[in-house]
Design an enzyme around this catalytic site. Structure first.
Site, PDB file in Angstrom:
ATOM      1  N   ASN A  11       0.829  -1.211   0.000  1.00 49.28           N
ATOM      2  CA  ASN A  11       0.000   0.000   0.000  1.00 49.28           C
ATOM      3  C   ASN A  11       0.856   1.250   0.000  1.00 49.28           C
ATOM      4  O   ASN A  11       1.995   1.232   0.457  1.00 49.28           O
ATOM      5  CB  ASN A  11      -0.877   0.071   1.267  1.00 49.28           C
ATOM      6  CG  ASN A  11      -1.980  -0.976   1.272  1.00 49.28           C
ATOM      7  OD1 ASN A  11      -2.397  -1.453   0.223  1.00 49.28           O
ATOM      8  ND2 ASN A  11      -2.446  -1.335   2.455  1.00 49.28           N
ATOM      9  N   ASP A  13       0.786   4.477   2.042  1.00 48.22           N
ATOM     10  CA  ASP A  13       0.168   4.935   3.291  1.00 48.22           C
ATOM     11  C   ASP A  13       0.147   6.460   3.349  1.00 48.22           C
ATOM     12  O   ASP A  13       1.188   7.113   3.161  1.00 48.22           O
ATOM     13  CB  ASP A  13       0.954   4.414   4.502  1.00 48.22           C
ATOM     14  CG  ASP A  13       0.668   2.951   4.818  1.00 48.22           C
ATOM     15  OD1 ASP A  13      -0.088   2.298   4.056  1.00 48.22           O
ATOM     16  OD2 ASP A  13       1.196   2.461   5.838  1.00 48.22           O
ATOM     17  N   GLY A  41       1.958  -6.898   3.812  1.00 48.67           N
ATOM     18  CA  GLY A  41       2.978  -7.742   3.189  1.00 48.67           C
ATOM     19  C   GLY A  41       4.304  -7.013   3.056  1.00 48.67           C
ATOM     20  O   GLY A  41       5.362  -7.510   3.473  1.00 48.67           O
ATOM     21  N   ASP A 251       3.156  -5.819  12.175  1.00 48.10           N
ATOM     22  CA  ASP A 251       3.931  -6.277  11.014  1.00 48.10           C
ATOM     23  C   ASP A 251       5.399  -6.453  11.385  1.00 48.10           C
ATOM     24  O   ASP A 251       6.065  -7.402  10.931  1.00 48.10           O
ATOM     25  CB  ASP A 251       3.805  -5.270   9.866  1.00 48.10           C
ATOM     26  CG  ASP A 251       2.372  -5.145   9.391  1.00 48.10           C
ATOM     27  OD1 ASP A 251       1.627  -6.140   9.493  1.00 48.10           O
ATOM     28  OD2 ASP A 251       1.986  -4.056   8.928  1.00 48.10           O
TER      29      ASP A 251
HETATM   30  O1  RIB Z   1      -0.441  -3.003   9.462  1.00 53.28           O
HETATM   31  C1  RIB Z   1      -0.255  -1.667   9.057  1.00 53.28           C
HETATM   32  C2  RIB Z   1      -0.634  -1.513   7.637  1.00 53.28           C
HETATM   33  O2  RIB Z   1      -2.015  -1.744   7.517  1.00 53.28           O
HETATM   34  C3  RIB Z   1      -0.413  -0.132   7.073  1.00 53.28           C
HETATM   35  O3  RIB Z   1       0.875   0.037   6.533  1.00 53.28           O
HETATM   36  C4  RIB Z   1      -1.523  -0.009   6.034  1.00 53.28           C
HETATM   37  O4  RIB Z   1      -1.065  -0.011   4.729  1.00 53.28           O
HETATM   38  C5  RIB Z   1      -2.450  -1.193   6.300  1.00 53.28           C
HETATM   39  O5  RIB Z   1      -2.272  -2.168   5.379  1.00 53.28           O
END
Ligand code: RIB
Length: 306
Positions: A11, A13, A41, A251
């Site tokens: 993504n 952000d 990811g 993450d």
């Molecule tokens: O886990 C955080 C992520 O969740 C962000 O970077 C955003 O893109 C969403 O996917």
């Protein structure tokens, strides 16, 4: 050291900081705006790469992703299995963070939703024991195929079921390490999220999920590990840090966990290091900005597990 394949989302952000999160119907002015690379990811791939792992990302992006791909390549992530879709845009996440570090995230999946079963490499596992890390920001059928294929090929499958949705028992049985947060665990078990460490421990013991191990991430409370076949759970507390923003902490946890497993660490040690990495990641704004490099993990004290 085993390589890591991450199957997941990418993504762009847009992160806005506000005093208080807006209520329904309310407009608020942001104090600060930053744009960055995100997606669960991509974040997990970068977290593992910063700690020294060899990481390949399997993902879908639009034709607008040149800068994002440059940034991921600069982190050392192998992008050969990232597919650029014509007439598609890269996923977008609108991330709003308040003064307390609470956040809301709205994602437009874009090209992430177009990643199909045919985009998965035939050999997800290229070397015995390769770690395959998957999350829920792509189509459910692709998640399922990735988990099953990696399991059949002898990989170590780590599933982060985020965002929350139910997972079939057949898929859970092919997962080595499941890493939900409290809300995702509740969605898997169709119950309320555990409010305390003890509630999380009880829930894990009663649920007896069919994966090899479950690690529930509990934010400032650390994490709880339950391994199959053991009646006990292990609580690993988090070090105390000045948290600015928890976006990307989960993450970072998953990427660090995969990195440690790839180095042959036992699960308790891998979880303890992942807790430290995730705590570190909360000290800066944005998903990837504050993810630690290997040398930056040491200053955080590890408190004892019980
Ligand atoms: O886990 C955080 C992520 O969740 C962000 O970077 C955003 O893109 C969403 O996917």
């Amino acid at each position: 050291m085993s390589p890591i394949t991450v199957v997941g989302s990418v993504n762009r952000d847009f992160v806005l900081t506000v005093e208080d999160l807006p209520k329904p119907g309310e407009t608020v002015l942001a104090r600060r705006f930053v744009e960055g690379v995100g997606g669960k990811g991509a974040n997990q791939a970068v977290a593992a790469a910063r700690l020294g792992s060899r990481v390949r990302l399997v993902a879908g992006v639009g034709t607008d992703a040149a800068a994002i791909l440059d940034a991921l390549a600069a982190e050392g992530v192998d992008l050969d299995a990232v597919r650029a879709r014509e007439r598609s845009t890269t996923g977008i996440a609108a991330v709003v963070v308040d003064d307390e570090g609470e956040n809301t995230i709205v994602v437009n999946p874009g090209a992430n939703a177009e990643l199909g079963a045919g985009d998965l490499p035939d050999r997800l596992v290229r070397a015995p024991g390769e770690i395959v890390l998957v999350q829920h920001e792509i189509a459910p059928e692709v998640v399922e195929l990735a988990v099953l294929r990696a399991h059949e090929q002898g990989g170590v499958v780590v599933l982060n079921p985020a965002p929350a949705r139910a997972v079939d028992a057949r898929i859970l049985a092919a997962v080595d390490v499941l890493v939900p947060n409290r809300v995702e665990l509740a969605a898997l078990l169709d119950t309320d999220p555990p409010a305390t460490v003890d509630e999380a421990r009880d829930l894990l013991v009663r649920a007896d999920l069919p994966c090899r191990a479950v690690v529930v991430t509990l934010g400032a409370d650390g994490a709880v590990l339950k391994e199959a076949g053991s009646p006990d759970t292990l609580h690993i507390p988090a070090p105390s840090v000045d948290a600015v923003d928890t976006v990307g902490a989960g993450d970072t946890f998953c990427g660090a966990l995969a990195d440690s497993l790839g180095r042959g660490a036992a699960l308790p040690a891998a979880v303890a290091r992942a807790v430290r990495a995730a705590s570190y990641a909360t000290t800066g704004l944005g998903a990837q900005t504050s993810m630690p490099y290997a040398g930056q993990l040491d200053p955080l004290a590890v408190t004892s597990a019980s």
